[in-house]
Write a protein that holds these residues in place. Structure first.
Motif, PDB file in Angstrom:
ATOM      1  N   VAL A   1       1.297  -1.345  -0.112  1.00  0.00           N
ATOM      2  CA  VAL A   1      -0.134  -0.386  -0.042  1.00  0.00           C
ATOM      3  C   VAL A   1       0.670   0.622   0.234  1.00  0.00           C
ATOM      4  CG1 VAL A   1      -2.060  -1.320   1.180  1.00  0.00           C
ATOM      5  CG2 VAL A   1      -0.577   0.004   2.400  1.00  0.00           C
ATOM      6  N   THR A   2       0.383   1.851  -0.390  1.00  0.00           N
ATOM      7  CA  THR A   2       0.957   3.323  -0.258  1.00  0.00           C
ATOM      8  C   THR A   2       0.320   4.134   1.307  1.00  0.00           C
ATOM      9  OG1 THR A   2       0.886   4.120  -2.368  1.00  0.00           O
ATOM     10  CG2 THR A   2       0.976   5.755  -1.291  1.00  0.00           C
ATOM     11  N   ASP A   3       1.395   5.041   2.085  1.00  0.00           N
ATOM     12  CA  ASP A   3       1.421   5.520   2.982  1.00  0.00           C
ATOM     13  C   ASP A   3       0.205   6.336   3.014  1.00  0.00           C
ATOM     14  OD1 ASP A   3       2.721   3.729   4.256  1.00  0.00           O
ATOM     15  OD2 ASP A   3       4.213   4.833   5.049  1.00  0.00           O
ATOM     16  N   SER A   4      -1.168   6.679   3.883  1.00  0.00           N
ATOM     17  CA  SER A   4      -1.794   7.684   4.098  1.00  0.00           C
ATOM     18  C   SER A   4      -2.803   7.884   5.103  1.00  0.00           C
ATOM     19  CB  SER A   4      -2.950   7.397   2.521  1.00  0.00           C
ATOM     20  OG  SER A   4      -3.487   5.788   2.817  1.00  0.00           O
ATOM     21  N   VAL A   5      -3.179   8.865   5.230  1.00  0.00           N
ATOM     22  CA  VAL A   5      -4.000   9.100   6.325  1.00  0.00           C
ATOM     23  C   VAL A   5      -4.667  10.287   6.415  1.00  0.00           C
ATOM     24  CG1 VAL A   5      -2.054  11.086   6.988  1.00  0.00           C
ATOM     25  CG2 VAL A   5      -2.966  10.174   9.257  1.00  0.00           C
ATOM     26  N   SER A   6      -6.269  10.141   7.388  1.00  0.00           N
ATOM     27  CA  SER A   6      -7.675  11.132   7.312  1.00  0.00           C
ATOM     28  C   SER A   6      -7.593  10.868   7.976  1.00  0.00           C
ATOM     29  CB  SER A   6      -8.278  10.511   6.524  1.00  0.00           C
ATOM     30  OG  SER A   6      -8.553   9.430   6.549  1.00  0.00           O
ATOM     31  N   PHE A   7      -7.984  12.548   8.709  1.00  0.00           N
ATOM     32  CA  PHE A   7      -9.446  12.255  10.696  1.00  0.00           C
ATOM     33  C   PHE A   7      -9.710  13.115  10.712  1.00  0.00           C
ATOM     34  CE2 PHE A   7      -4.742  14.234  10.662  1.00  0.00           C
ATOM     35  CZ  PHE A   7      -4.679  15.394  11.173  1.00  0.00           C
ATOM     36  N   THR A   8     -10.131  13.981  11.099  1.00  0.00           N
ATOM     37  CA  THR A   8     -11.566  15.322  11.168  1.00  0.00           C
ATOM     38  C   THR A   8     -10.495  16.056  12.669  1.00  0.00           C
ATOM     39  OG1 THR A   8     -13.179  14.204  12.324  1.00  0.00           O
ATOM     40  CG2 THR A   8     -13.344  14.066   9.902  1.00  0.00           C
ATOM     41  N   VAL A   9     -10.772  17.168  12.439  1.00  0.00           N
ATOM     42  CA  VAL A   9     -10.499  18.672  13.900  1.00  0.00           C
ATOM     43  C   VAL A   9     -11.689  18.678  13.884  1.00  0.00           C
ATOM     44  CG1 VAL A   9      -9.490  20.107  14.926  1.00  0.00           C
ATOM     45  CG2 VAL A   9      -8.269  17.928  13.783  1.00  0.00           C
ATOM     46  N   ASN A  10     -12.646  18.990  14.571  1.00  0.00           N
ATOM     47  CA  ASN A  10     -13.846  20.474  14.098  1.00  0.00           C
ATOM     48  C   ASN A  10     -14.477  20.122  12.761  1.00  0.00           C
ATOM     49  OD1 ASN A  10     -13.096  20.878  17.023  1.00  0.00           O
ATOM     50  ND2 ASN A  10     -11.362  22.467  16.171  1.00  0.00           N
ATOM     51  N   GLY A  11     -14.933  19.067  13.126  1.00  0.00           N
ATOM     52  CA  GLY A  11     -15.326  19.022  11.645  1.00  0.00           C
ATOM     53  C   GLY A  11     -14.888  18.864  10.267  1.00  0.00           C
ATOM     54  N   VAL A  12     -13.111  19.683  10.516  1.00  0.00           N
ATOM     55  CA  VAL A  12     -12.947  19.431   9.535  1.00  0.00           C
ATOM     56  C   VAL A  12     -11.957  18.599   8.574  1.00  0.00           C
ATOM     57  CG1 VAL A  12     -11.362  21.207   8.044  1.00  0.00           C
ATOM     58  CG2 VAL A  12     -13.223  22.040   9.177  1.00  0.00           C
ATOM     59  N   VAL A  13     -12.321  18.276   7.380  1.00  0.00           N
ATOM     60  CA  VAL A  13     -11.037  16.564   7.674  1.00  0.00           C
ATOM     61  C   VAL A  13     -10.255  17.122   6.736  1.00  0.00           C
ATOM     62  CG1 VAL A  13     -11.353  14.436   6.029  1.00  0.00           C
ATOM     63  CG2 VAL A  13     -13.282  15.514   6.450  1.00  0.00           C
TER      64      VAL A  13
END
Length: 242
Positions: free
Chosen positions: A41-53
């Motif tokens: 796989v290729t490294d990737s990340v996602s998360f939200t802060v105060n509803g912003v992705v």
């Protein structure tokens, strides 16, 4: 007497020809291809802060690993620089860390996997390497499937195994551990990090490494200011560990 023999030869030739034609018209079996295994796989990340992705999937080629001190203490907390920065450490142990970095236009994300080892359990991976490392089998325990605690004292006392996050977002640097240097007293009490980090999958890939998947959420403290923090939620992380 020669005529029946000639007929027998002709019949045999016709039978062989028909048999050969029948074989040639049979479906051809595809050769068995070697198993290519699971693609890396290729490294990737996602998360939200105060509803912003926020997300990132550009791999930083300067992924790092190394060793640090364990049970670090200021030799003289009242000393002036440069003696103020002198530390005592456990002489028999090291804190091994392995870090992956991922970036985008708006985000730099670094995750570190940390574990204490006895120096006698470390090995020389190859000639000229500055740091000794755990054996491959032992190193894989850094990525055991299940929940992993956050290391709250990374870059300070360094007594805790676990996970450390360092994130640059919206012009600020945030960390999952105490954001103050050793020389500054902290008001944060042990157990302040209420977030969760869980490795949900670890599968060997065809590049000799391992595909890792994890979910996470964490309190992130602004660097040098433990009173300013944000919360990362709904985090998903994918790494090629090698």
């Amino acid at each position: 007497m020669k005529q029946p023999l000639a007929l027998l030869v002709i019949f045999s030739l016709l039978f062989a020809s028909c048999k050969k034609d029948k074989q040639n018209t049979s479906p051809q079996t595809e050769p068995t291809r070697p198993d290519r295994g699971i693609e890396a796989v290729t490294d990737s990340v996602s998360f939200t802060v105060n509803g912003v992705v926020y997300n990132a999937n550009t791999v930083n080629t300067f992924n790092t690993f190394g060793n640090g001190g364990v049970n670090q203490k200021l030799i003289d907390p009242n000393a002036a620089p440069p003696k103020l920065y002198e530390l005592s450490q456990d002489p028999d142990s090291v804190l091994y860390f392995k870090s992956n970095k991922i970036s985008s236009d708006k985000l730099n994300f670094e995750v570190s996997f940390l574990k204490k080892y006895l120096k006698t359990d470390m090995v020389k991976a190859w000639a000229g390497l500055m740091y000794d490392v755990p054996s491959t089998k032992e190193m894989l325990t850094l990525f055991d499937i299940g929940k992993h605690p956050y290391s709250e004292d990374f870059h300070r006392e360094q007594n805790m195994n676990g996970i450390a996050l360092q994130i640059y977002v919206d012009g600020g640097a945030y960390v999952s551990y105490c954001p103050l240097p050793m020389q500054t007293a902290s008001k944060l009490e042990k157990g302040f990090q209420k977030g969760n980090f869980e490795i949900i999958s670890l599968v060997k890939n065809n590049k000799g490494g391992y595909n890792l998947e994890a979910t996470f959420d964490a309190q992130l403290f602004k660097e040098f200011d433990e009173n300013d923090h944000i919360t990362a939620e709904k985090g998903y992380l994918r790494l090629n560990i090698h």
